[in-house]
Design a protein around this motif. Structure first.
Motif, PDB file in Angstrom:
ATOM      1  N   GLY A  83      33.419 -15.343  40.265  1.00  0.00           N
ATOM      2  CA  GLY A  83      33.680 -13.917  40.062  1.00  0.00           C
ATOM      3  C   GLY A  83      35.152 -13.589  40.167  1.00  0.00           C
ATOM      4  N   PHE A 126      25.569 -25.090  35.058  1.00  0.00           N
ATOM      5  CA  PHE A 126      24.830 -25.352  36.295  1.00  0.00           C
ATOM      6  C   PHE A 126      23.871 -24.226  36.621  1.00  0.00           C
ATOM      7  CE2 PHE A 126      28.231 -28.396  37.760  1.00  0.00           C
ATOM      8  CZ  PHE A 126      27.386 -29.474  37.825  1.00  0.00           C
ATOM      9  N   PRO A 168      29.724  -6.728  34.522  1.00  0.00           N
ATOM     10  CA  PRO A 168      29.891  -7.017  35.945  1.00  0.00           C
ATOM     11  C   PRO A 168      31.362  -7.200  36.312  1.00  0.00           C
ATOM     12  CG  PRO A 168      28.089  -8.308  35.052  1.00  0.00           C
ATOM     13  CD  PRO A 168      28.729  -7.595  33.888  1.00  0.00           C
ATOM     14  N   ARG A 169      32.120  -7.831  35.415  1.00  0.00           N
ATOM     15  CA  ARG A 169      33.517  -8.087  35.728  1.00  0.00           C
ATOM     16  C   ARG A 169      34.322  -6.788  35.799  1.00  0.00           C
ATOM     17  NH1 ARG A 169      37.136 -12.227  32.243  1.00  0.00           N
ATOM     18  NH2 ARG A 169      39.146 -11.376  32.829  1.00  0.00           N
ATOM     19  N   TYR A 189      35.972 -23.674  33.863  1.00  0.00           N
ATOM     20  CA  TYR A 189      35.219 -23.293  35.055  1.00  0.00           C
ATOM     21  C   TYR A 189      34.005 -22.460  34.644  1.00  0.00           C
ATOM     22  CZ  TYR A 189      34.248 -20.969  39.525  1.00  0.00           C
ATOM     23  OH  TYR A 189      33.633 -20.473  40.644  1.00  0.00           O
ATOM     24  N   GLY A 203      28.862 -13.662  38.424  1.00  0.00           N
ATOM     25  CA  GLY A 203      30.301 -13.833  38.519  1.00  0.00           C
ATOM     26  C   GLY A 203      31.074 -13.213  37.358  1.00  0.00           C
ATOM     27  N   GLY A 204      30.409 -12.404  36.546  1.00  0.00           N
ATOM     28  CA  GLY A 204      31.106 -11.704  35.475  1.00  0.00           C
ATOM     29  C   GLY A 204      31.386 -12.566  34.258  1.00  0.00           C
ATOM     30  N   ILE A 205      30.650 -13.660  34.116  1.00  0.00           N
ATOM     31  CA  ILE A 205      30.805 -14.524  32.949  1.00  0.00           C
ATOM     32  C   ILE A 205      29.672 -14.186  31.983  1.00  0.00           C
ATOM     33  CG2 ILE A 205      30.744 -16.924  32.150  1.00  0.00           C
ATOM     34  CD1 ILE A 205      31.597 -17.616  35.143  1.00  0.00           C
ATOM     35  N   LEU A 212      48.089 -21.140  31.973  1.00  0.00           N
ATOM     36  CA  LEU A 212      46.757 -21.378  31.418  1.00  0.00           C
ATOM     37  C   LEU A 212      45.841 -22.108  32.390  1.00  0.00           C
ATOM     38  CD1 LEU A 212      47.640 -22.401  27.754  1.00  0.00           C
ATOM     39  CD2 LEU A 212      46.731 -20.236  28.569  1.00  0.00           C
ATOM     40  N   ARG A 251      40.341 -27.850  34.910  1.00  0.00           N
ATOM     41  CA  ARG A 251      41.572 -27.240  35.375  1.00  0.00           C
ATOM     42  C   ARG A 251      41.861 -25.877  34.757  1.00  0.00           C
ATOM     43  NH1 ARG A 251      40.925 -30.240  38.793  1.00  0.00           N
ATOM     44  NH2 ARG A 251      42.289 -31.799  39.701  1.00  0.00           N
ATOM     45  N   THR A 252      40.922 -25.326  33.968  1.00  0.00           N
ATOM     46  CA  THR A 252      41.177 -23.985  33.447  1.00  0.00           C
ATOM     47  C   THR A 252      40.009 -23.071  33.797  1.00  0.00           C
ATOM     48  OG1 THR A 252      40.031 -24.181  31.332  1.00  0.00           O
ATOM     49  CG2 THR A 252      42.297 -25.014  31.419  1.00  0.00           C
ATOM     50  N   ARG A 253      40.269 -21.763  33.774  1.00  0.00           N
ATOM     51  CA  ARG A 253      39.204 -20.821  34.133  1.00  0.00           C
ATOM     52  C   ARG A 253      38.111 -20.803  33.071  1.00  0.00           C
ATOM     53  NH1 ARG A 253      43.855 -17.847  33.438  1.00  0.00           N
ATOM     54  NH2 ARG A 253      43.977 -16.255  31.822  1.00  0.00           N
ATOM     55  N   TRP A 254      38.471 -21.139  31.825  1.00  0.00           N
ATOM     56  CA  TRP A 254      37.436 -21.167  30.781  1.00  0.00           C
ATOM     57  C   TRP A 254      36.505 -22.357  30.985  1.00  0.00           C
ATOM     58  CZ3 TRP A 254      42.713 -20.664  29.601  1.00  0.00           C
ATOM     59  CH2 TRP A 254      43.125 -19.339  29.397  1.00  0.00           C
ATOM     60  N   ALA A 275      24.111 -17.361  38.342  1.00  0.00           N
ATOM     61  CA  ALA A 275      25.365 -17.236  39.081  1.00  0.00           C
ATOM     62  C   ALA A 275      26.494 -16.835  38.137  1.00  0.00           C
ATOM     63  CB  ALA A 275      25.698 -18.547  39.782  1.00  0.00           C
ATOM     64  N   VAL A 298      41.353 -31.672  31.127  1.00  0.00           N
ATOM     65  CA  VAL A 298      42.130 -30.545  31.659  1.00  0.00           C
ATOM     66  C   VAL A 298      41.364 -29.246  31.443  1.00  0.00           C
ATOM     67  CG1 VAL A 298      44.228 -29.174  31.360  1.00  0.00           C
ATOM     68  CG2 VAL A 298      44.350 -31.677  31.379  1.00  0.00           C
ATOM     69  N   ARG A 342      31.339 -24.569  33.032  1.00  0.00           N
ATOM     70  CA  ARG A 342      30.548 -25.382  33.951  1.00  0.00           C
ATOM     71  C   ARG A 342      29.612 -24.523  34.803  1.00  0.00           C
ATOM     72  NH1 ARG A 342      33.476 -28.096  37.707  1.00  0.00           N
ATOM     73  NH2 ARG A 342      35.251 -26.720  37.389  1.00  0.00           N
ATOM     74  N   VAL A 343      30.066 -23.309  35.154  1.00  0.00           N
ATOM     75  CA  VAL A 343      29.169 -22.420  35.914  1.00  0.00           C
ATOM     76  C   VAL A 343      27.926 -22.112  35.073  1.00  0.00           C
ATOM     77  CG1 VAL A 343      28.876 -20.151  36.954  1.00  0.00           C
ATOM     78  CG2 VAL A 343      31.001 -21.392  37.305  1.00  0.00           C
ATOM     79  N   LEU A 365      44.118 -23.311  36.170  1.00  0.00           N
ATOM     80  CA  LEU A 365      43.742 -22.859  37.507  1.00  0.00           C
ATOM     81  C   LEU A 365      44.708 -23.481  38.500  1.00  0.00           C
ATOM     82  CD1 LEU A 365      39.870 -23.256  37.409  1.00  0.00           C
ATOM     83  CD2 LEU A 365      41.111 -21.118  37.638  1.00  0.00           C
ATOM     84  N   PHE A 412      28.832 -27.279  43.072  1.00  0.00           N
ATOM     85  CA  PHE A 412      30.300 -27.192  43.066  1.00  0.00           C
ATOM     86  C   PHE A 412      30.849 -27.433  44.474  1.00  0.00           C
ATOM     87  CE2 PHE A 412      31.644 -24.291  39.279  1.00  0.00           C
ATOM     88  CZ  PHE A 412      31.099 -25.196  38.401  1.00  0.00           C
ATOM     89  N   ARG A 433      20.761 -19.157  44.256  1.00  0.00           N
ATOM     90  CA  ARG A 433      20.515 -18.957  42.834  1.00  0.00           C
ATOM     91  C   ARG A 433      21.662 -18.174  42.209  1.00  0.00           C
ATOM     92  NH1 ARG A 433      17.505 -15.506  39.543  1.00  0.00           N
ATOM     93  NH2 ARG A 433      17.596 -13.958  41.170  1.00  0.00           N
ATOM     94  N   MET A 434      22.322 -17.320  43.003  1.00  0.00           N
ATOM     95  CA  MET A 434      23.282 -16.418  42.410  1.00  0.00           C
ATOM     96  C   MET A 434      24.644 -16.438  43.094  1.00  0.00           C
ATOM     97  SD  MET A 434      22.617 -12.410  41.632  1.00  0.00           S
ATOM     98  CE  MET A 434      21.427 -12.465  40.325  1.00  0.00           C
ATOM     99  N   ILE A 469      26.290 -14.925  35.401  1.00  0.00           N
ATOM    100  CA  ILE A 469      26.191 -13.488  35.124  1.00  0.00           C
ATOM    101  C   ILE A 469      26.701 -12.705  36.322  1.00  0.00           C
ATOM    102  CG2 ILE A 469      24.591 -11.596  34.628  1.00  0.00           C
ATOM    103  CD1 ILE A 469      22.776 -13.724  33.310  1.00  0.00           C
TER     104      ILE A 469
END
Lengths: 374, 513
Positions: B368, A238, B335-336, A231, A246-248, B379, A226-229, A242, A222, A234-235, B381, B359, B352-353, A244
């Motif tokens: 993002g 991989f 960035p966020r 997600y 995406g603000g992670i 909690l 299924r959670t943003r954390w 991407a 889960v 996994r980003v 998605l 996915f 790359r970005m 950075i």
């Protein structure tokens, strides 16, 4: 330019057939070894299967071993999804046992309803802390996680030896182990729980940690998918660029993933220390941390695959013990060789047969090359 | 076409190739007369590269024959192709940066276990080739020190040294300045005079018109036409490529700039090695206008955009959005946080970005936005919402196939870019940063993307566009800034910007007419 990709074979080829073929290859080579030693490979296989799954007590033992492999397999998998190779499961499990042991030694007089959860939390926390340091060093200092986690295995071993020899040892005792915990801190055995409900099960070390392992598997699935954390994790695994974008913040994810990985490995301590040994001893981790790498690899870093691979390795551990009992010429060392072959073919050589299998089952078989240009 | 008696340099007959369900080449026949420059044009995925890869021995065709100089050749490996006198200049150069030009050229054909003799022979031969075709390459220079245009000439030298009579060039001008491209064309003309043959794979119709003798147009794996260049024009070729009429330049009304949205003052950015890439850039972008930054790739544009987006730290200066400081020496929003304040970013490298390639599309479509309440329920998605929102965007942005569950990598370049475009535009930003929006994107999708950007401008948003394609800058920007070596070296209004003026500024000639 590379060769054309042929990943259009049915999924079951990659997920089911390939592991089966790998396993078969391992057994064939193991069979040759057994043959050279003058035993009948088929009889040995029969003994292995009977010894691991043939009767109730054996199944209990198999599941008890599998519990450890689920924890360490999940630990490797969660780090892997974040792009990290955590080979420090052994040390993290060791420290997890210390955490559980400290709670049991200190709070033995408390009611089980409080001590048991506390022990679980302590095991996870100690494992997490032991993995946090390499995670932090990787994220902030770039120290490679493979190097640091393996060094932390040695530090954990030295630390535990010191503590058991100098701190926890029973007065007037020679062997480096703590006193036995109060029964209130013991993780209940499955046969006892079943017995309380009037179901008679064979006696085995299988305890309620197996339920914890199942819960951990579901929870991890889960979390990852299924959670943003999950997600974000996994980003990062991989594609850090991407992430950075995406603000992670990859550094934070790396540290968190390692801590989570360590917590899962630490739960081995619950199964071993609170579930079976009921005292702190040396080397209770018995290589489970390392086998977890093979389990995760074979299980494709997915909780369901890991559970199945853990069962296989649990059966090998338990059946192997029976095997050397049945066939004295197949000593404990030969059993280790068989286990090693399975790890080799299902782990290190995991992709050995993949290209050929995928080509064989590619949905649109290519026209024979002979008819082509020229 | 002078040598009519000579057999064609290359003749392909009935080439057919499938990759699983993809029919990459369908019964392709092609004849390239000796001593000509032959263009092969087509959208991405039209099968140009596959065809050339078959000719050069990377892939093996399922059916068909290759004839070189009137003889049938069985080309199974690149070594076979080289032996048949075919050379290839790749889009991404295959050179060892730490070797000299000479060492790179002899790599693989050293001629014996000891280097000495072979090197001396190579030196003489290279000197001859270099003079004959006016390549202007110092054969003792280390490749890592050479500019991109020169590295490409090293690749050409490599092919010629191996005895190539036919040279395949894959998108050769993608990385070149206009001046470097002109030099390349002069070299190709010299090769042609010597009786050599060149095959040019490209999507730039202007170049095809300028330099080729014949053009083959491919669409969906098949040849749709082979025509003499002199008897056609760019819009006709574009129509053949896409299969319908396309506007090479999108219609637009003059901009009506409003308040200042993005303000940059004295910005300096250094890279990971501590080298300053942006040297004190100041600019602003107003609501309702597109500011284009022209320049050859690698002159600080990437660093500038990434600094604004918060991906790179700044060394000095100030960046402000709607009057609020995003970055200054003591301040740096993540960035966020910048996204939350109305910034969106279409990165120049979507693989790359912009996307997470392994996915599913719907997961790439929330990159993002993963913390956006619209995609979360407590909690967890909200998968249903994520997939529905992705499917709906795919409809409106004409993404094909419109299946949110498909892996991002399985979409073509244009469709991947539309996924990114949809995600970023749909956040309703005040400022959109756009890097190379149509790199590797086919003509039909280019038109669509340009229309969307103009529509966003007309909706009163500020857009900062970086592109190395002058056509794109001239077609979209209301104001053009030119960057060279990390500085803004020129600012022109759309009305006064011409390709010639921009070309001079990009090359670093500051006193443009």
């Amino acid at each position: 330019m590379g060769p054309p990709s042929s990943n259009d074979a049915p999924r079951w080829v990659d997920l089911a057939l390939l592991p089966a073929v790998n396993l078969l290859a391992a057994f064939v080579v193991a069979g040759l070894v057994i043959l050279v030693l003058g035993e009948n490979p088929l009889a040995a296989l029969g003994s292995l299967v009977y010894g691991s799954l043939g009767y109730a007590e054996a199944i209990g033992f198999t599941l008890y071993y599998a519990t450890n492999f689920v924890f360490t397999g999940l630990a490797v998998a969660v780090a892997f999804h974040a792009g990290l190779f955590n080979i420090g499961g052994e040390g993290q499990a060791y420290l997890g046992g210390l955490g559980a042991g400290l709670v049991c030694l200190a709070l033995g007089s408390w009611p089980p309803a409080i001590v048991l959860p506390l022990g679980v939390i302590a095991a996870a926390a100690f494992g997490a802390a032991w993995a946090f340091v390499p995670g932090y060093l990787q994220a902030k200092r770039g120290s490679h996680i493979v190097i640091t986690t393996i060094m932390f295995n040695f530090i954990a071993a030295a630390l535990m030896t010191y503590l058991l020899v100098n701190v926890f040892i029973k007065p007037g005792q020679q062997s480096p182990e703590s006193r036995e915990f109060e029964p209130a801190t013991w993780m209940p055995f499955v046969h006892e729980v079943a017995g309380a409900f009037g179901v008679a099960l064979a006696k085995s070390p299988l305890n309620l940690s197996v339920v914890l392992a199942l819960l951990a598997s579901v929870a991890l699935w889960v979390f990852l998918w299924r959670t943003r954390w999950g997600y974000a994790l996994r980003v990062v695994g991989f594609n850090e660029t991407a992430a950075i974008y995406g603000g992670i913040a990859p550094a934070r994810v790396v540290i968190a993933a390692m801590a989570l990985s360590g917590a899962l490995a630490g739960l081995v301590g619950v199964n071993e220390i609170m579930g079976v040994q009921h005292r702190l001893i040396l080397n209770f981790t018995g290589g489970y941390g390392f086998v977890g790498i093979a389990v995760a690899l074979m299980g494709r870093n997915h909780p369901v695959g890991i559970a199945l691979a853990a069962l296989l390795f649990g059966a090998l551990y338990q059946g192997g013990t029976e095997l050397s009992f049945d066939m004295p010429r197949l000593t404990k060392e030969v059993v280790v060789v068989i286990q090693g072959l399975v790890i080799l073919f299902c782990g290190a050589f995991e992709g050995l047969f993949r290209p050929r299998l995928l080509a064989l089952f590619a949905r649109n078989a290519q026209a024979p090359a002979a008819a082509a240009a020229g | 076409m002078t040598a009519s008696a000579k057999p064609p340099a290359i003749e392909l007959r009935g080439i057919d190739k499938r990759f699983g369900p993809v029919h990459a080449n369908r019964d392709v026949s092609l004849s390239v007369p000796a001593g000509t420059i032959h263009g092969i044009v087509g959208e991405n995925g039209a099968g140009k590269s596959t065809l050339m890869s078959i000719l050069y021995g990377y892939y093996h065709a399922d059916a068909g024959e290759a004839w070189v100089d009137g003889k049938r050749r069985d080309i199974r490996t690149t070594a076979d192709a080289i032996a048949a006198g075919i050379g290839m200049v790749h889009q991404h150069f295959m050179l060892v940066d730490t070797f000299t030009v000479l060492e790179n050229v002899v790599l693989g054909v050293e001629g014996g276990a000891l280097l000495k003799g072979g090197m001396a022979r190579a030196r003489t031969e290279l000197g001859r080739l270099e003079r004959e075709y006016k390549l202007d390459v110092d054969i003792d220079a280390v490749v890592g020190d050479l500019a991109v245009g020169l590295r490409q000439r090293v690749e050409i030298l490599k092919a010629l040294y191996r005895g190539a009579n036919v040279l395949i060039l894959d998108e050769p001008t993608g990385v070149l300045t206009p001046t470097e491209a002109d030099h390349l064309f002069r070299i190709l003309a010299a090769l042609k005079r010597e009786g050599k043959t060149a095959i040019l794979i490209t999507h730039k119709l202007r170049e095809v018109m300028a330099i080729t003798d014949n053009v083959t147009v491919m669409r969906r794996g098949a040849v749709v036409a082979t025509v003499r260049t002199a008897e056609t024009d760019a819009s006709r070729l574009a129509e053949l490529m896409v299969g319908r009429k396309v506007l090479l330049r999108v219609e637009r009304t003059p901009a009506r700039p409003g308040r200042v949205v993005l303000e940059i003052d004295g910005l300096r950015v250094t890279d990971a090695l501590g080298i300053e890439r942006v040297h004190g850039v100041s600019l602003d972008v107003r609501a309702g206008e597109i500011v284009g930054i022209a320049g050859v790739a690698g002159n600080g544009q990437t660093e500038l955009i990434e600094a604004i987006a918060g991906i790179r730290p700044i060394a000095a200066g100030r960046i402000a959005l709607n009057g609020e400081t995003l970055a200054a020496p003591e301040v740096s929003l993540t960035p966020r946080e910048r996204r939350e304040r109305g910034l969106a970013h279409i990165p120049e490298d979507r693989q790359r970005m912009g996307l997470v390639v392994p996915f599913a599309a719907h997961d790439s479509a929330i990159l993002g936005q993963q913390a956006n309440p619209a995609y979360n329920r407590y909690l967890l998605l909200d998968r249903r919402a994520i997939i529905d929102s992705c499917a709906e965007k795919m409809q409106r942005y004409d993404v094909r196939p419109d299946n949110p569950r498909l892996i991002s990598a399985n979409f073509s370049g244009g469709n991947q870019q539309k996924i990114v475009l949809a995600r970023e535009i749909e956040t309703d930003p005040d400022l959109l940063l756009v890097g190379q929006p149509t790199r590797g994107v086919d003509i039909g999708a280019i038109e669509f993307i340009h229309r969307r950007l103009i529509a966003l401008r007309d909706a009163g948003k500020a857009i900062l566009l970086v592109s190395v394609e002058l056509d794109e800058i001239l077609g979209l920007a209301d104001r053009v800034l030119v960057m060279n070596e990390g500085r803004v070296v020129g600012a022109l209004d759309a009305a006064e910007a011409t390709e010639h003026k921009l070309g001079l500024l990009m090359a670093g000639v500051t006193k443009a007419a």
